[in-house]
Write a protein that holds these residues in place. Structure first.
Motif: not given
Length: 235
Positions: A190-214
């Motif tokens: 339900x959050x396909x356009x979240x900061x994490x998902x946008x970062x995943x599309x830009x960097x190819x690093x999974x959105x979950x990894x960004x969440x974990x880092x935050x």
């Protein structure tokens, strides 16, 4: 180890910071309670969107405006390349900004600069206000800034320190809840356009990894900031 624990406990009791501990517990209750969290989450949203805005400007992007909504969501719009370091840094900044603001405030409170911390908060809110582009956002920023101004101008130094500590605790603890909320939304797709998902599309690093880092940044800020707050000057 036992000696260090006893020394820390003695310093905590000697400094009179049981009041700060109580402020931390109050902040925890405010964050965990749905009734109080819904309106107070706007404070976290202001800090989050402010983080996006500051980094967008620092990275050379043009800031078009900030919108704050009554459902406590927000949107920061900037113009520039849709890819590259500037865009990545802008998307990255929102969630850590809340915890880092709480950490910086905790350092100032620990240094007996609570009033300066409150004035700094007012100044930051004035800067955000200049970028806000909707009525609810203007009211939200004015109410928050007005509360900080009243405490900084009329409260005694002791109350300034306690209110400053409460605000810092709230940012440090409250900065973590939106990350867990986003994690649950992503699990339900339900959050396909979240900061994490946008970062995943830009960097190819999974959105979950960004969440974990935050989340790690938030936990580190809470530990360090909490230590400073519990050993702030006697009130």
């Amino acid at each position: 180890m036992d000696g260090l624990v006893r020394e820390y406990t003695a310093r905590l009791m000697d400094s009179g910071n049981l009041a700060s501990l109580v402020a931390g517990l109050i902040a925890l209750l405010l964050v965990l309670n749905r009734t109080s969290w819904l309106p107070l989450r706007n404070i976290v949203t202001i800090a989050h969107e402010g983080g996006h805005a500051v980094v967008a400007l620092l990275s050379g992007r043009k800031l078009n405006g900030i919108r704050l909504h009554s459902d406590t969501s927000g949107l920061t719009v900037s113009t520039g390349k849709s890819h590259g370091p500037g865009m990545v840094c802008t998307l990255l900044a929102g969630y850590p900004a809340v915890s880092l603001l709480g950490l910086g405030g905790a350092w100032l409170v620990n240094a007996d600069l609570a009033r300066q911390m409150l004035w700094g908060g007012v100044a930051l809110l004035v800067a955000v206000l200049l970028a806000v582009r909707n009525a609810f956002g203007v009211v939200s920023v004015l109410v928050t800034g007005g509360a900080l101004f009243l405490v900084s101008w009329f409260a005694t130094p002791a109350w300034q320190a306690l209110c400053g500590a409460l605000l810092c605790w709230f940012l440090l603890i409250g900065g973590l809840r939106p990350i867990t909320e986003l994690s649950r939304k992503r699990a339900r797709r339900r959050a396909g356009d979240s900061d994490a998902d946008q970062l995943a599309r830009l960097t190819r690093i999974p959105g979950g990894a960004w969440l974990f880092g935050w989340f790690l940044i938030g936990i580190a800020a809470l530990v360090v900031g909490g230590y400073w707050l519990l050993l702030m000057p006697q009130v």
